[in-house]
Design an enzyme around this catalytic site. Structure first.
Site, PDB file in Angstrom:
ATOM      1  N   HIS A 184      -3.367  -8.958  28.747  1.00  0.00           N
ATOM      2  CA  HIS A 184      -3.728  -9.692  27.528  1.00  0.00           C
ATOM      3  C   HIS A 184      -2.453 -10.291  26.947  1.00  0.00           C
ATOM      4  O   HIS A 184      -1.434  -9.603  26.835  1.00  0.00           O
ATOM      5  CB  HIS A 184      -4.380  -8.722  26.538  1.00  0.00           C
ATOM      6  CG  HIS A 184      -4.909  -9.403  25.312  1.00  0.00           C
ATOM      7  ND1 HIS A 184      -6.074 -10.137  25.331  1.00  0.00           N
ATOM      8  CD2 HIS A 184      -4.418  -9.494  24.055  1.00  0.00           C
ATOM      9  CE1 HIS A 184      -6.282 -10.645  24.120  1.00  0.00           C
ATOM     10  NE2 HIS A 184      -5.298 -10.264  23.331  1.00  0.00           N
ATOM     11  N   ASN A 187      -6.426  -4.875  32.906  1.00  0.00           N
ATOM     12  CA  ASN A 187      -6.466  -6.248  32.399  1.00  0.00           C
ATOM     13  C   ASN A 187      -5.106  -6.576  31.791  1.00  0.00           C
ATOM     14  O   ASN A 187      -4.389  -5.684  31.335  1.00  0.00           O
ATOM     15  CB  ASN A 187      -7.557  -6.386  31.329  1.00  0.00           C
ATOM     16  CG  ASN A 187      -7.665  -7.805  30.811  1.00  0.00           C
ATOM     17  OD1 ASN A 187      -7.594  -8.775  31.579  1.00  0.00           O
ATOM     18  ND2 ASN A 187      -7.828  -7.960  29.512  1.00  0.00           N
TER      19      ASN A 187
HETATM   20  C1  GRF Z   1      -3.180 -14.866  30.874  1.00  0.00           C
HETATM   21  O1  GRF Z   1      -2.533 -15.348  29.732  1.00  0.00           O
HETATM   22  C2  GRF Z   1      -3.782 -13.514  30.591  1.00  0.00           C
HETATM   23  O2  GRF Z   1      -3.068 -12.774  29.663  1.00  0.00           O
HETATM   24  C3  GRF Z   1      -5.127 -13.875  30.028  1.00  0.00           C
HETATM   25  O3  GRF Z   1      -5.532 -15.014  30.747  1.00  0.00           O
HETATM   26  C4  GRF Z   1      -4.395 -15.713  31.237  1.00  0.00           C
HETATM   27  C5  GRF Z   1      -4.578 -15.836  32.712  1.00  0.00           C
HETATM   28  O4  GRF Z   1      -3.640 -16.680  33.309  1.00  0.00           O
HETATM   29  N1  GRF Z   1      -6.031 -12.753  30.124  1.00  0.00           N
HETATM   30  P1  GRF Z   1      -3.670 -16.884  34.891  1.00  0.00           P
HETATM   31  O5  GRF Z   1      -5.081 -17.272  35.277  1.00  0.00           O
HETATM   32  O6  GRF Z   1      -3.229 -15.606  35.526  1.00  0.00           O
HETATM   33  O7  GRF Z   1      -2.711 -18.016  35.131  1.00  0.00           O
END
Ligand code: GRF
Length: 197
Positions: free
Chosen positions: A108, A106
């Protein structure tokens, strides 16, 4: 092991798109197998479709009482061996994580272990970072376990917080480094520099 990536996304999918671009440009040796979303309206599905990647909407409405099994079966059907959460807003069941030998990652938008856990998502994170007077923030790639934002930290990238930063400017800058960090981390996994026991 060749990386066969299966994506789980809930919204925009810009991280997925960045990884796809790097695969197309031969910067990352991987196959993009499938994109799954819990959200019919996720732009991630549109992005995946544009790249001819199979897409699925899997949620309680489309698969009542069978979400976890359907996620596992769909990922396996498309030969995914490494699962990439990219803005996936649902907690993944232990069965799903176990089905892929914990090869579930994941991203974050903060420097875990700070600013993680329930309620710490999106702008909440960047507001808290500013309110606490932090001087740096960044992004973290971690292995997924059955707690929010809790698994082994695999990689981080930082940015400084400037006096005139707002939650929005921080969000934009963090997203930009996320797009670099995810591929960098996957390259290390592909090269066995990051190992999964
Ligand atoms: C990112 O900021 C990620 O860290 C978080 O959700 C957001 C997803 O962005 N978990 P995207 O959908 O990849 O544009």
């Amino acid at each position: 092991m060749t990386l066969n990536l299966g994506f789980l996304c809930s919204h925009s999918g810009s991280n997925m798109e960045a990884i796809i671009k790097n695969v197309i440009e031969n910067k990352l040796d991987a196959n993009i197998c499938v994109c799954i979303s819990n959200n019919t309206d996720a732009f991630a599905l549109t992005r995946a479709k544009q790249h001819n990647i199979p897409i699925y909407v899997i949620n309680e409405k489309t698969y009542p009482n069978a979400v976890d099994n359907t996620i596992i079966n769909t990922l396996k059907k498309h030969n995914a061996n490494t699962i990439i959460l990219a803005g996936y807003m649902k907690k993944l069941a232990k069965e799903v994580i176990d089905a892929f030998d914990c090869r579930v990652l994941n991203i974050h938008p903060a420097l875990l272990p700070k600013y993680g856990g329930k309620g710490m998502y999106g702008m909440n994170i960047h507001k808290a970072v500013i309110d606490n007077g932090e001087t740096i923030t960044g992004a973290t790639i971690h292995q997924v376990n059955n707690l929010y934002d809790d698994g082994r930290i695999l990689a981080q990238k930082t940015i400084p917080i400037l006096n005139n930063d707002t939650p929005q400017t921080i969000a934009d800058k963090v997203l930009t480094i996320e797009h670099i960090l995810y591929t960098e981390t996957l390259i290390k996994i592909a090269n066995n520099e990051i190992k999964f026991p």
